[in-house]
Each structure stands twice: as structure tokens, then as C-alpha cells.
Design a protein around this motif. Structure first.
Motif, PDB file in Angstrom:
ATOM      1  N   ASP A 194       0.825  -1.206   0.000  1.00  0.00           N
ATOM      2  CA  ASP A 194       0.000   0.000   0.000  1.00  0.00           C
ATOM      3  C   ASP A 194       0.858   1.254   0.000  1.00  0.00           C
ATOM      4  N   ARG A 195       1.933   1.257   0.799  1.00  0.00           N
ATOM      5  CA  ARG A 195       2.761   2.453   0.939  1.00  0.00           C
ATOM      6  C   ARG A 195       3.684   2.653  -0.242  1.00  0.00           C
ATOM      7  N   TYR A 196       4.163   1.556  -0.853  1.00  0.00           N
ATOM      8  CA  TYR A 196       5.094   1.623  -1.963  1.00  0.00           C
ATOM      9  C   TYR A 196       4.600   0.724  -3.096  1.00  0.00           C
ATOM     10  N   PRO A 197       3.538   1.128  -3.796  1.00  0.00           N
ATOM     11  CA  PRO A 197       2.996   0.280  -4.856  1.00  0.00           C
ATOM     12  C   PRO A 197       3.972   0.154  -6.023  1.00  0.00           C
ATOM     13  N   VAL A 198       4.032  -1.038  -6.624  1.00  0.00           N
ATOM     14  CA  VAL A 198       4.862  -1.245  -7.813  1.00  0.00           C
ATOM     15  C   VAL A 198       4.218  -0.519  -8.986  1.00  0.00           C
ATOM     16  N   PRO A 199       4.962   0.305  -9.724  1.00  0.00           N
ATOM     17  CA  PRO A 199       4.383   1.007 -10.873  1.00  0.00           C
ATOM     18  C   PRO A 199       3.889   0.023 -11.929  1.00  0.00           C
ATOM     19  N   PRO A 200       2.929   0.442 -12.757  1.00  0.00           N
ATOM     20  CA  PRO A 200       2.472  -0.428 -13.842  1.00  0.00           C
ATOM     21  C   PRO A 200       3.575  -0.651 -14.867  1.00  0.00           C
ATOM     22  N   GLU A 245      14.605   5.179  -5.341  1.00  0.00           N
ATOM     23  CA  GLU A 245      13.445   4.311  -5.515  1.00  0.00           C
ATOM     24  C   GLU A 245      13.453   3.839  -6.961  1.00  0.00           C
ATOM     25  N   TYR A 246      13.169   2.566  -7.187  1.00  0.00           N
ATOM     26  CA  TYR A 246      13.212   2.071  -8.569  1.00  0.00           C
ATOM     27  C   TYR A 246      12.336   0.837  -8.732  1.00  0.00           C
ATOM     28  N   THR A 247      11.988   0.572  -9.985  1.00  0.00           N
ATOM     29  CA  THR A 247      11.415  -0.707 -10.391  1.00  0.00           C
ATOM     30  C   THR A 247      12.107  -1.123 -11.679  1.00  0.00           C
ATOM     31  N   LEU A 248      12.460  -2.400 -11.755  1.00  0.00           N
ATOM     32  CA  LEU A 248      13.189  -2.941 -12.896  1.00  0.00           C
ATOM     33  C   LEU A 248      12.362  -4.042 -13.538  1.00  0.00           C
ATOM     34  N   TRP A 249      12.143  -3.924 -14.861  1.00  0.00           N
ATOM     35  CA  TRP A 249      11.398  -4.928 -15.603  1.00  0.00           C
ATOM     36  C   TRP A 249      12.311  -5.643 -16.603  1.00  0.00           C
ATOM     37  N   GLY A 250      12.026  -6.909 -16.856  1.00  0.00           N
ATOM     38  CA  GLY A 250      12.729  -7.655 -17.884  1.00  0.00           C
ATOM     39  C   GLY A 250      12.138  -7.383 -19.254  1.00  0.00           C
ATOM     40  N   PRO A 251      12.741  -7.950 -20.309  1.00  0.00           N
ATOM     41  CA  PRO A 251      12.247  -7.732 -21.674  1.00  0.00           C
ATOM     42  C   PRO A 251      10.800  -8.204 -21.866  1.00  0.00           C
ATOM     43  N   ASP A 252      10.348  -9.138 -21.020  1.00  0.00           N
ATOM     44  CA  ASP A 252       8.983  -9.658 -21.121  1.00  0.00           C
ATOM     45  C   ASP A 252       7.974  -8.845 -20.312  1.00  0.00           C
ATOM     46  N   SER A 281      12.152  -4.378  -7.281  1.00  0.00           N
ATOM     47  CA  SER A 281      11.567  -3.069  -7.015  1.00  0.00           C
ATOM     48  C   SER A 281      11.764  -2.718  -5.555  1.00  0.00           C
ATOM     49  N   THR A 282      12.044  -1.443  -5.286  1.00  0.00           N
ATOM     50  CA  THR A 282      12.123  -1.010  -3.894  1.00  0.00           C
ATOM     51  C   THR A 282      10.758  -1.128  -3.215  1.00  0.00           C
ATOM     52  N   ALA A 283       9.685  -1.170  -3.992  1.00  0.00           N
ATOM     53  CA  ALA A 283       8.361  -1.382  -3.414  1.00  0.00           C
ATOM     54  C   ALA A 283       8.273  -2.733  -2.714  1.00  0.00           C
ATOM     55  N   ARG A 284       9.066  -3.686  -3.170  1.00  0.00           N
ATOM     56  CA  ARG A 284       9.077  -5.021  -2.553  1.00  0.00           C
ATOM     57  C   ARG A 284       9.967  -5.070  -1.315  1.00  0.00           C
ATOM     58  N   HIS A 285      10.730  -4.008  -1.105  1.00  0.00           N
ATOM     59  CA  HIS A 285      11.652  -3.956   0.034  1.00  0.00           C
ATOM     60  C   HIS A 285      11.301  -2.820   0.978  1.00  0.00           C
ATOM     61  N   ASP A 286      10.029  -2.425   0.964  1.00  0.00           N
ATOM     62  CA  ASP A 286       9.512  -1.420   1.897  1.00  0.00           C
ATOM     63  C   ASP A 286      10.127  -0.039   1.692  1.00  0.00           C
ATOM     64  N   GLY A 287      10.308   0.349   0.432  1.00  0.00           N
ATOM     65  CA  GLY A 287      10.694   1.721   0.161  1.00  0.00           C
ATOM     66  C   GLY A 287      12.132   1.925  -0.269  1.00  0.00           C
ATOM     67  N   GLU A 307      12.711   2.176 -14.130  1.00  0.00           N
ATOM     68  CA  GLU A 307      12.108   3.447 -13.758  1.00  0.00           C
ATOM     69  C   GLU A 307      12.679   3.818 -12.396  1.00  0.00           C
ATOM     70  N   MET A 308      13.285   5.003 -12.287  1.00  0.00           N
ATOM     71  CA  MET A 308      14.078   5.309 -11.104  1.00  0.00           C
ATOM     72  C   MET A 308      13.895   6.760 -10.686  1.00  0.00           C
ATOM     73  N   GLU A 309      13.844   6.972  -9.372  1.00  0.00           N
ATOM     74  CA  GLU A 309      13.842   8.320  -8.798  1.00  0.00           C
ATOM     75  C   GLU A 309      15.058   8.470  -7.904  1.00  0.00           C
ATOM     76  N   LEU A 310      15.828   9.526  -8.125  1.00  0.00           N
ATOM     77  CA  LEU A 310      16.950   9.852  -7.249  1.00  0.00           C
ATOM     78  C   LEU A 310      16.409  10.716  -6.118  1.00  0.00           C
TER      79      LEU A 310
END
Length: 255
Positions: free
Chosen positions: A17-23, A63-70, A76-82, A126-129
Motif C-alpha cells: 500500500d505504501r510503496y505500490p509497484v508502478p504499472p 526508488e526504482y522498479t526494474l522490468w525484464g524484456p517480457d 523493485s524497492t516497493a518489494r523492500h519497503d521503500g 524506472e528510477m527516482e533519485l
């Protein structure tokens, strides 16, 4: 999110809820308007920043989310509580290169070629500094002795608060999590928790006397520089550095 969840204190919300994974981005392949570096790293600014750019050795909070080619989430930092904080050289090549293009507060989408990421294909990042800070490995200018603003205690220990924390102080018997780097007075780094990026956990009555005295002066989130005389440090223990030692410490948490 369920309506009643909006009424809950942040501490009671789940990490999801606090750190949702981006679409998943619609453009898993870099668009024509993406900026391209000499190494093949492509990027598009999603939100500009106004703060400083990190140097190649700096500490970054991201904060970041990383996707594979598929399109599947790799991490994702969302999976590690921020957000997490790491020295820039400890990051994946594509992420480290990309961060040096960004300003604090900026958000970008990157397309990382196999040479800078994984050999299995292009990654989308997708990354935020969030913020940047000086390298935790570089010896401070006042490593040779207590600098301006340092307070010398009756034991001979000197301390300078670099950042105030919030909350209760630990006791000398508390178990704590601490990030630290240690140097000899000639500027040689001999140890650092930042080598792995994970804070060290220990009981304060089981470490050198200088730390047992200094850490209870801090609150969680506080950072301090310590000048620890030899009598409060390793006292000639085999394999340990002799003389006065200097530590930059951050009290992460009281366990």
C-alpha cells in the motif's frame, strides 16, 4: 486501495500500500525521442529534478522498479519497503551510469542494454533519485583529529553530530543497527558496513568502549563523527588497527 485503509496510520499500512509497484511501461523498447549515451543507455525524463547530481563515488538514495524484456518485474524497492541507500559504485553498471545523469528529485525511465545490465536482454528501469550524499568511503578532512564543532568527553572520546535523529536513545545494553566507516588518522579506511550496503547489528555492551559510550548519545537517524582514542578502541588487539580511530556512524535503528 480500500477506502478504510486511507484512515490508517502509515505504520499500519502494508508495504504494497505504501510503496505500490508502478504499472508495466507501455514502451519496453526505447522510443525514438529517448536520449542515448555512448554506452547505449537510453533514457527519458519523467519528472525533472532540481538538486545536485551524484559523483561516481557518492552515496545515493533511490526508488526504482526494474522490468525484464517480457515486462515482468525483476526487482523493485516497493518489494523492500521503500527507498534504499547505496554507494554508487556498488550498483549495476546501467543504474550507476544513469544516476550520474540525474539530479536529486528527478525521475527517469531507462532502457539498459545487456552490456550494462543482464545478458538476457534489455532491461527497463524506472528510477527516482531521492537524494545524494558524499562517498561514505572518503576520509573526512578532519580525520587527523577532532575538527570544528567536536565535543571532547572526559574519557577522551570526541564526537561531532553531523545530523540529528529523532526518538529515544539506546542504552549501553541495547541492540542496534548501525552504518559506519572507520579510518586510521592517516586517512586509511579499514572497515565499512557500506561495502555490503547492509547495516551492522550488535549489542552495545559487546563492541569497543568508544562505541558503547558514543552510540547512546544518538537517536535513530542521527549521524556522528567519532574520534576514539586507542584506550577506548582495540587496545593493541592482534590484527586490529592501533592508535586513535575515526568513525562516521549512523544509528539506523534500536532493535
Amino acid at each position: 486501495m480500500r477506502l478504510h485503509a486511507l484512515l490508517l496510520p502509515c505504520a499500519l499500512l502494508s508495504a504494497a500500500d505504501r510503496y505500490p509497484v508502478p504499472p508495466v511501461p507501455a514502451d519496453l523498447i526505447a522510443p525514438a525521442q529517448a536520449a542515448l549515451t555512448a554506452t547505449g543507455l537510453a533514457s527519458v525524463v519523467l519528472r525533472p529534478g532540481t538538486g545536485p547530481r551524484p559523483g561516481p563515488e557518492d552515496l545515493v538514495t533511490v526508488e526504482y522498479t526494474l522490468w525484464g524484456p517480457d515486462g515482468k518485474v525483476v526487482d523493485s524497492t516497493a518489494r523492500h519497503d521503500g527507498p534504499f541507500t547505496r554507494p554508487l559504485p556498488r550498483l549495476m553498471k546501467g543504474m550507476a551510469e544513469g544516476l550520474q545523469l540525474m539530479r536529486s528529485g528527478e525521475q527517469r525511465r531507462f532502457w539498459i542494454p545487456p552490456a550494462l545490465g543482464r545478458p538476457t536482454g534489455t532491461l527497463v528501469l524506472e528510477m527516482e533519485l531521492v537524494e545524494t550524499a558524499p562517498s561514505p568511503f572518503k576520509a573526512p578532512a578532519d580525520v587527523a583529529g577532532p575538527g570544528e564543532g567536536a565535543r571532547v568527553l572526559s574519557s577522551g572520546l570526541a564526537i561531532r553530530i553531523l545530523k540529528e535523529g529523532k526518538g529515544p536513545h539506546p542504552t549501553y545494553k541495547s541492540r542496534v543497527q548501525v552504518h559506519y566507516t572507520g579510518w586510521t588518522t592517516d586517512g586509511r579506511m579499514f572497515d565499512s558496513s557500506w561495502k555490503t550496503g547492509q547495516p551492522a547489528a550488535f549489542a552495545l555492551d559487546q563492541v569497543i568502549r568508544g562505541w558503547t559510550e558514543a552510540i547512546p548519545l544518538l537517536s535513530p537517524g542521527a549521524k556522528a563523527r567519532l574520534w576514539v582514542p586507542e584506550k577506548l578502541a582495540y587496545r593493541g588487539e592482534k590484527g586490529m588497527p592501533a592508535g586513535m580511530l575515526v568513525f562516521d556512524v549512523e544509528l539506523v535503528d534500536i532493535l
